[in-house]
Design a protein around this motif. Structure first.
Motif, short mmCIF file in Angstrom:
data_model
loop_
_atom_site.label_atom_id
_atom_site.label_comp_id
_atom_site.label_asym_id
_atom_site.label_seq_id
_atom_site.Cartn_x
_atom_site.Cartn_y
_atom_site.Cartn_z
N PRO A 50 0.78 -1.21 0.02
CA PRO A 50 0.08 -0.03 -0.16
C PRO A 50 0.96 1.45 0.07
O PRO A 50 1.87 1.27 0.76
N GLU A 53 -1.41 4.48 4.40
CA GLU A 53 -2.11 3.43 5.70
C GLU A 53 -3.54 4.01 5.89
O GLU A 53 -3.73 5.32 6.47
N GLY A 96 -4.28 1.70 -0.29
CA GLY A 96 -4.38 1.75 1.10
C GLY A 96 -5.70 1.37 1.44
O GLY A 96 -6.24 1.76 2.75
N GLN A 189 -2.92 9.79 -3.22
CA GLN A 189 -2.28 8.64 -3.32
C GLN A 189 -2.38 7.97 -4.53
O GLN A 189 -1.33 7.38 -4.83
#
Length: 338
Positions: A50, A53, A96, A189
């Motif tokens: 990932p 988190e 994630g 992300q």
């Protein structure tokens, strides 16, 4: 250790591996064509890593899916991801958001999602009833899987269904990652994961020797002796093969279709040095002994040397966040670690 620090260390490790293997291979003359037998390419980590988190999605978000339909996503607490390759499930996990997955496809086989409900038990079709029973807040899918009536039924039930590009190419990996991230409200992300994946792909490409004769590789898709196909342009495997510094045998021999039934004539014309296969596909025909019985196989350089590189079905053509790792593993299997 922060996700950014892990990402930096990971990228550095891949670059170092590329430099070491390239140095070892630079003086070799087509080592891939000199080897014989079966080599199984494996990933060091069975689960995707990932990029963050449990990131907090910024919702609601409105996106236009690959089918041209505008979809508003307000809740990502219960995600179903289903396509033919396992790409979407892998991407969700790598962003994630793995703990939000409640449904996946059969192709997504990595250990971290084994307990997640499989909504495509046949491998190629979905069940509306099975998905509705999971009470999903959003469904990620594409046209590689269906039937379309199921996806339409889910929409009619009020569930946001986002379609993505079903094409799987090396060049399309970063864009696919960012599209999924945008739909789930985690664009930052997505950008980081796309950048990490791109860096790993470039590092893996550097593993190919720069001198010597490039090997000719044929990707064979098999499901028992009743389904034996030779890949050509646009199969997805061709872009992997080219990234490995090799020549796609099917394309070079003049095939015009993504997959063509194997005949003696087609196989002899392709004349591959190496066969690339999915592990279950190779096992389904009885391994190397069974492969030798397929028409034309024994008359090729790869057939005479029984030279096969295989990789797990749910990994080889997923073209997701682990694409760089896949290429690295294939390069080591093809050219050797030194």
């Amino acid at each position: 250790m922060s996700p950014r620090t892990r990402t930096a260390l990971r990228a550095a490790a891949v670059v170092l591996a590329a430099a070491l293997v390239t140095a070892g291979c630079a003086s070799q003359d087509s080592q891939a064509t000199e080897q014989s037998g079966r080599t199984t390419a494996t990933l060091e980590n069975l689960d995707p890593t990932p990029i963050a988190e449990n990131p907090t999605p910024a919702l609601p978000v409105t996106v236009t899916g690959f089918d041209g339909t505008e979809v508003t996503v307000t809740d990502t607490s219960r995600i179903v991801a289903a396509d033919q390759y396992g790409t979407l499930t892998e991407t969700v996990y790598a962003l994630g958001l793995g703990d939000r997955l409640v449904g996946r496809d059969t192709a997504a086989k990595f250990p971290a999602v084994e307990s997640v409900a499989d909504v495509t038990p046949s491998g190629h079709s979905m069940s509306a009833e099975a998905i509705l029973a999971l009470n999903p807040s959003v469904v990620l899918t594409d046209t590689s899987i269906g039937p379309r009536t199921v996806q339409d039924q889910l929409r009619a039930a009020g569930i946001p269904v986002v379609f993505f590009d079903p094409t799987r190419t090396l060049e399309g990996v970063p864009g696919q990652i960012e599209a999924v991230a945008t739909a789930l409200g985690v664009p930052e992300q997505g950008a980081e994961l796309a950048a990490r994946t791109s860096d790993e792909i470039e590092a893996a490409k550097a593993l190919a020797p720069e001198d010597g004769t490039p090997p000719t590789i044929a990707f064979l898709y098999m499901r028992g002796t009743s389904i034996t196909m030779l890949a050509g342009p646009g199969s997805g495997a061709d872009s992997l093969i080219e990234a490995l510094g090799a020549v796609d045998a099917g394309t070079a021999s003049g095939l015009t279709q993504q997959f063509t039934p194997i005949t003696s004539e087609a196989m002899i014309a392709a004349s591959p040095d190496v066969f690339l296969m999915m592990t279950k596909g190779l096992d389904s025909i009885g391994g190397l002994d069974g492969l030798a019985k397929i028409p034309g196989i024994a008359q090729t350089p790869a057939g005479r040397n029984q030279r096969v590189v295989d990789m797990a079905d749910g990994v080889l053509l997923s073209f997701g966040p682990r694409t760089g790792e896949v290429l690295q593993a294939l390069a080591v299997a093809l050219y050797g670690p030194e």
